[in-house]
Each structure stands twice: as structure tokens, then as C-alpha cells.
Scaffold this motif. Sequence first.
Motif, PDB file in Angstrom:
ATOM      1  N   GLY A 152       0.851  -1.188   0.112  1.00 27.12           N
ATOM      2  CA  GLY A 152       0.040  -0.066  -0.233  1.00 27.12           C
ATOM      3  C   GLY A 152       0.875   1.260  -0.026  1.00 27.12           C
ATOM      4  N   ASN A 199      -2.174   4.215   4.757  1.00 23.58           N
ATOM      5  CA  ASN A 199      -2.173   3.080   3.712  1.00 23.58           C
ATOM      6  C   ASN A 199      -2.978   3.786   2.260  1.00 23.58           C
ATOM      7  N   ASN A 200      -2.379   3.369   1.080  1.00 21.68           N
ATOM      8  CA  ASN A 200      -3.210   3.871  -0.246  1.00 21.68           C
ATOM      9  C   ASN A 200      -4.135   2.773  -0.464  1.00 21.68           C
ATOM     10  N   THR A 201      -5.355   3.032  -0.070  1.00 14.35           N
ATOM     11  CA  THR A 201      -6.491   2.282  -0.731  1.00 14.35           C
ATOM     12  C   THR A 201      -6.654   2.096  -2.272  1.00 14.35           C
ATOM     13  N   ASP A 232     -11.737   7.944  -4.949  1.00  8.31           N
ATOM     14  CA  ASP A 232     -10.435   7.221  -4.227  1.00  8.31           C
ATOM     15  C   ASP A 232     -10.656   7.821  -2.777  1.00  8.31           C
TER      16      ASP A 232
END
Length: 402
Positions: free
Chosen positions: A211, A240-242, A268
Motif C-alpha cells: 500500500g 495506507n493507499n487504498t 478514491d
Amino acid sequence: IDNNGSLDIFYSGDFSGSNSRTNKTYINSNGTFNLWEGYNFDYAKDVSVNLFCYINNSLYLISSGVSDASKLTQVYKVDINSSINIQNLTGFANPTANCFDFDNDNTLELFISGTNTTGKVSLVYEVSDGLFVYNQTLNTIYDLGSSAVGDINNDGYGDIIYSGTDASFVPVLFGYLYDSSNHKFTYLNLSNTTMLGYLSAVALFDFDIDGDLDFFVTGCNAAFATKAFIYKSNYNLQKNNTIPNVSNTLQVNYTINGLEINWTPGNDAEQGQNGLYYNLRVGTIPGANDIVSGKYGGSSNPVAGYIGNMQQRRNITLNVSNTTYFVQVQTIDSGLRNGSWSRIYSNNGSCPDDTCAASTCSNTTCADTCGNVFNGTLDCVYPVFTQDPVNMSVNDTGMVIQ
């Protein structure tokens, strides 16, 4: 370039080991590349960079390098019929450049670095009324290297990492994070990494799928020994990058202009609907790539595919013949993370869902095409075009058996 769905080729540089310069454009016609001489570009030689990017739905070519004794960076607006030089920016030798929507305003900006008439410099340009406008000079100066762009710290905005050599030809590796509060870049300290600068290459990618973006760098160190390293990021421990959500509202129509495709924005968690990128897949059967290939990637240096084949466009008219086409779109965020494919849409409305083939679609349920089986066995095949879960059941006069 000609909007037929197939990728074309443009290149520039020296040839035959001399000071002669050239650039060529080849148009892809059913897998055969034919030389196209309808453009009038200046010739950049030695180490040059050529970027194709879409600004306000128009195709731009940014070409930077040395022409004769002059350093140049020229901006062209390009279509199949012509190329128009609309702007000249600061010229560079040994340049590296990236187009990316750093500030999430749904318009690509330009980062470019190299050696100009006064020395080594790194510049950032914004876009206003279709032209590039100076925004910032970064403190780090270098050339003979490369750069990569993406959301390094998972705040939803684009950042820069680059390597090269400084004014004394010492290898350097630097990063800059975009600060949305003042719309400028701030320095990111990478002093704990090994400096690989001379003729180096750097790329951002989530190698460990945790992530956040890690980076790969290769090149020569201070002793001119060739090295390659992968550095793991721990930004995911902070945020975290979803995965971005796909747009599920596409319109596909065939008109006198060609196959017209448009869709609503994706979404996003980190970026909302702004600053997103899109990848398009078009085929003559569901899930195919034979008209527009959805297989992207390759490098984030400059941005060769990781921001999708549509970049930030949400509409296109393809110059193709009138037949049935099946279309899907995919959303990509600033962290270079791609979402799942959308459901399948078609210009004849035959298959509005992605759970089965066009001939067996009825809303969201596959019709019974296997017939009745009283004895023995029968194979029943339904194509599935996404990685989403699939629900299946076997019924006997309305009673679920399995």
C-alpha cells in the motif's frame, strides 16, 4: 496519434554515429508501422526526451534536447493532420521530464530537469489556458539521470524522486513531496540511500504490495561501478493507499464520428474524484484487447503507462469501423494503484454486465444455456472478465441443489 486504438511510434536523436539529427513518426495500421511525414518537428539529438501527454483533451508533444548548438524544449499540439509549435520553454541538454497531476486539479503539470544555458536546474510548470506557466525552481540541481513520479507519502498528491549527477558530477538521489497547503514541493531527505547518479534510472512501484510506493534505482556510483538497489518504503505505517473505485457509468455509441466513449469519474479515498487517471480496454469480444489494449505498465520514467492509456481523459472517439465493441475502464490513483475493471458496456447494448458473455446476459443473471441434464454430465461454460467473486448455483425446478 490517429485515434484508431493502436499505439504509434515517435523517436528522435542522432543516427549513423554522426551529428546528423532525426525524428520519425510511424503510424500503426493493423500491426504494420508506416512512416508518417506530415509533421514538422525540430530535431533534438544526443540525450533527448519526448513526452506525449493530454492537456484539456488535446494531444501535446514536449520535446527537449540539443539541436545543433542550441538547447531547446518545445511544446507541440498534435493531431493526425498537423503539428503546431505552441510554446518554447527553457531548453535543456541531458534532460529528464515527467507529466503528472501533482496538485489534483485534473490537469497535468510538467517537471523537467537538466543543463540549460546557466547550468543545471530543475523546474516545475503548471498549465493555464492550455500553456505551461512557471511554478517553482527546485533547489536540487542535476542531469544525466532520470526521474519518477507518484504519491510517495500516501497523502493523495503526486511527488517526485530523481537521481543524477550534481554540478561536480557527484552522484545524487533526491525526493520532493508536494505540499498542498502552499502548492509547492518540499525536500525529502534520502541521505540513507546509496547514491547512484551517472546515467542512472529510477522507478516507483509498490514491489511488496503493502500500500505504498517503493523505488528501484540503477546506475553508476562515485567510483563509476554499476549498481542496482530496491528501497522499501514504510509510509504505509502512517497511512495506507487504498484501491480506487471504478466508474460504472459508461456511454458507448457509434456515430458518424466513430466510436464515442465517455464515462463519469471514479473515486478514491485519498483523492476523491480529482487527480485520477484512467485505463481503457476495447475489444470485439468481451474482455478482449484487440482494439485498445488495457495492458499497461512498463515504467514510471517518465510515465510510460502507469497512469493509464487515457491519462486523465474521460472521453475518446475512436476512428474504427461500425461493428459491435465491448468497453471497460479502470481507475488509477496518484499512488499508481489501479482498481478493478468496470462492468462491460457495448455500443449495441447487448451486454450491460460483466458476469457472462454477451449472448447469455440478462441484467445481472446468466441465462440458462446449458439445457436440462437428466443423466450423465454436461460442461457449462460462462466467461468471467473481472477478478470479483462469482456466485453460482444449480437448480432443479426452482430448488437450489448446489
